[in-house]
Design an enzyme around this catalytic site. Structure first.
Site, short mmCIF file in Angstrom:
data_model
loop_
_atom_site.label_atom_id
_atom_site.label_comp_id
_atom_site.label_asym_id
_atom_site.label_seq_id
_atom_site.Cartn_x
_atom_site.Cartn_y
_atom_site.Cartn_z
N HIS A 24 -3.32 7.14 2.93
CA HIS A 24 -3.74 5.87 2.31
C HIS A 24 -5.15 5.54 2.80
O HIS A 24 -5.46 5.70 3.98
CB HIS A 24 -2.75 4.77 2.71
CG HIS A 24 -3.22 3.40 2.37
ND1 HIS A 24 -3.69 3.07 1.11
CD2 HIS A 24 -3.31 2.27 3.11
CE1 HIS A 24 -4.04 1.81 1.11
NE2 HIS A 24 -3.83 1.29 2.29
N CYS A 40 0.81 -1.23 0.00
CA CYS A 40 0.00 0.00 0.00
C CYS A 40 0.85 1.28 0.00
O CYS A 40 0.33 2.35 -0.31
CB CYS A 40 -0.95 0.01 1.19
SG CYS A 40 -2.03 -1.41 1.20
N ASN A 80 -10.20 -0.09 -0.09
CA ASN A 80 -8.74 -0.02 -0.05
C ASN A 80 -8.18 -0.52 -1.38
O ASN A 80 -8.31 -1.70 -1.70
CB ASN A 80 -8.24 -0.89 1.12
CG ASN A 80 -6.73 -0.89 1.27
OD1 ASN A 80 -6.01 -0.43 0.40
ND2 ASN A 80 -6.26 -1.43 2.38
O1 UT7 Z 1 -3.85 -1.28 3.54
C1 UT7 Z 1 -2.83 -1.74 4.39
C2 UT7 Z 1 -3.13 -1.45 5.79
N1 UT7 Z 1 -4.40 -2.06 6.16
C3 UT7 Z 1 -4.97 -1.60 7.23
O2 UT7 Z 1 -4.46 -0.68 7.81
C4 UT7 Z 1 -6.21 -2.28 7.76
C5 UT7 Z 1 -6.15 -2.30 9.25
N2 UT7 Z 1 -7.23 -3.00 9.95
C6 UT7 Z 1 -8.53 -2.61 9.89
O3 UT7 Z 1 -8.90 -1.72 9.16
C7 UT7 Z 1 -9.50 -3.29 10.84
O4 UT7 Z 1 -8.78 -4.03 11.78
C8 UT7 Z 1 -10.50 -4.23 10.11
C9 UT7 Z 1 -11.52 -3.41 9.34
C10 UT7 Z 1 -9.76 -5.18 9.18
C11 UT7 Z 1 -11.29 -5.05 11.16
O5 UT7 Z 1 -11.91 -4.19 12.11
P1 UT7 Z 1 -11.78 -4.50 13.66
O6 UT7 Z 1 -12.59 -3.51 14.37
O7 UT7 Z 1 -10.31 -4.55 13.98
O8 UT7 Z 1 -12.47 -5.90 13.80
P2 UT7 Z 1 -11.84 -7.30 14.23
O9 UT7 Z 1 -10.96 -7.86 13.18
O10 UT7 Z 1 -11.26 -7.18 15.60
O11 UT7 Z 1 -13.16 -8.18 14.30
C12 UT7 Z 1 -14.22 -7.85 15.19
C13 UT7 Z 1 -15.35 -8.83 14.98
C14 UT7 Z 1 -14.91 -10.29 15.03
O12 UT7 Z 1 -15.92 -11.03 15.68
P3 UT7 Z 1 -15.78 -11.45 17.23
O13 UT7 Z 1 -14.54 -12.26 17.32
O14 UT7 Z 1 -15.67 -10.14 17.99
O15 UT7 Z 1 -17.04 -12.19 17.51
C15 UT7 Z 1 -14.85 -10.69 13.58
O16 UT7 Z 1 -15.06 -12.07 13.39
O17 UT7 Z 1 -15.94 -8.65 13.70
C16 UT7 Z 1 -15.98 -9.90 12.99
N3 UT7 Z 1 -15.85 -9.63 11.57
C17 UT7 Z 1 -16.90 -9.37 10.78
N4 UT7 Z 1 -18.22 -9.31 11.02
C18 UT7 Z 1 -19.03 -8.99 9.99
C19 UT7 Z 1 -14.71 -9.56 10.83
N5 UT7 Z 1 -15.01 -9.27 9.56
C20 UT7 Z 1 -16.35 -9.13 9.49
C21 UT7 Z 1 -17.25 -8.83 8.46
N6 UT7 Z 1 -18.56 -8.76 8.75
N7 UT7 Z 1 -16.84 -8.56 7.21
#
Ligand code: UT7
Length: 329
Positions: A256, A114, A286
């Site tokens: 980004h 990225c 993204n």
């Molecule tokens: O481009 C290069 C750099 N990339 C980035 O900087 C991306 C960085 N990361 C992020 O933007 C975020 O961490 C994400 C958007 C990827 C995820 O958001 P989050 O708030 O960190 O969520 P998480 O991964 O901690 O997941 C929270 C919950 C989980 O469920 P439990 O374990 O709390 O029950 C996941 O299983 O959300 C669940 N989950 C979803 N639910 C519905 C993960 N993906 C989804 C989804 N729909 N698509």
């Protein structure tokens, strides 16, 4: 010798096909509400069959060249940033050169995920320092949809396909938009937090064997999030300090586009009001290396960025890699 780095033209392109959050609800266990509140994304563009990174790069490049008032044959260097090249060989820069109908230029692909656009821009500044007469096409083009595991809801909702381009040349003192300074960094020890290992030589493949999960983007989102905010903030602070620029001088922050919450967090750390923070993540998701040049091109064309503005760019991506740049418009 001091060389001036002038951006002569901006171009961007995204495929016509759009995949909305509602469309994704039918593919994986997700909701528009989750995607919108966690990321700010509402839709993403997806290539059609047969459309490759070089095809999108051709369209964004021609737009940037037209704005620069240059012909493809005027170029001396082509630098393409991508983690989704058309092929391992030839480079996408060579494919693009051929599609532009030109020969002879130096062509190179840059791999910095990225942060690819900022790494490619710094590479272009290097060529211009060696030859102030150089005319360098810097393009980022990503077909992430072909490296997406559409069964993994934690990643497939995050990405989109697009391309953005600029033409960089030397110029006279006082000409704008000018790249004032840049800073880049990386930490290879954290590479496994965001990876696409498949296709690389660390893995062996046999004819006829199916590809595994490693062929697609894999990310530990929460960890990546923390590093993204921390590193983009610190590299911007360092760049501003080295250039004697204070936060109040910044007219536009353009980061980004990975997640609206990351963009917002970086803006808050700088005390930059949301009205000065450009974002198009709702429409593109993204697009990795393409996100900054696409956003820049849109911000210029919609007059979000105005003549005289001081613009702070910052990126973060796999590697990990990150960077910042100051551009005076
Ligand atoms: O481009 C290069 C750099 N990339 C980035 O900087 C991306 C960085 N990361 C992020 O933007 C975020 O961490 C994400 C958007 C990827 C995820 O958001 P989050 O708030 O960190 O969520 P998480 O991964 O901690 O997941 C929270 C919950 C989980 O469920 P439990 O374990 O709390 O029950 C996941 O299983 O959300 C669940 N989950 C979803 N639910 C519905 C993960 N993906 C989804 C989804 N729909 N698509």
């Amino acid at each position: 010798m001091q060389t001036n780095f002038i951006i002569r033209g901006f171009g961007h392109y995204a495929p016509e096909r759009i995949l909305t959050n509602a469309d994704l609800e039918k593919i994986v266990d997700t909701t528009d509400e989750w995607i919108t509140t966690r990321t700010g994304i509402k839709q993403r563009h997806i290539v059609t069959e047969g459309e490759a990174a070089s095809d999108m790069a051709l369209k964004s490049s021609l737009a940037a060249l037209a704005e620069a008032g240059l012909e493809p044959g005027d170029l001396t260097h082509i630098v393409v940033a991508t983690f989704t090249p058309d092929s391992m060989i030839p480079s996408t820069a060579c494919v693009l050169q051929h599609k532009l109908g030109i020969k002879g230029q130096m062509c190179i692909d840059v791999s910095a995920a990225c942060s690819g656009f900022l790494y490619a821009l710094q590479t272009a500044r290097g060529y211009l320092t060696l030859d102030p007469e150089a005319k360098v096409l810097v393009v980022a083009s990503e077909v992430i949809s072909r490296r997406t595991n559409w069964e993994d809801r934690s990643t497939c909702v995050l990405f989109g396909d697009a391309s953005g381009a600029v033409v960089l040349t030397g110029g006279d003192e006082g000409e704008t938009p000018r790249v004032m300074d840049m800073k880049l960094a990386a930490d290879g020890s954290l590479g496994d937090l965001l990876s696409v290992h498949g296709g690389g030589s660390a893995y062996s493949y046999k004819l006829g064997e199916p590809v595994g999960e490693e062929f697609f983007v894999q990310m530990q989102g929460r960890e990546t999030f923390k590093h993204a905010v921390r590193n983009m903030t610190s590299i911007c602070e360092a760049l501003l300090e080295e250039n004697g620029v204070v936060k109040e001088d910044i007219d536009v922050l353009l980061t980004h586009q990975a997640n609206w919450r990351i963009i917002d967090a970086v803006g808050r750390k700088f005390g930059i009001v949301p009205e000065k923070v450009f974002s198009n993540i709702d429409r593109y998701a993204n697009t990795s290396a393409a996100s900054i040049p696409v956003a820049l091109s849109e911000a210029v064309k919609t007059a979000f960025i105005k003549p005289g503005d001081l613009v702070l760019l910052t990126s973060f991506g796999g590697g990990f890699t990150w960077g910042s740049a100051l551009v005076r418009f």
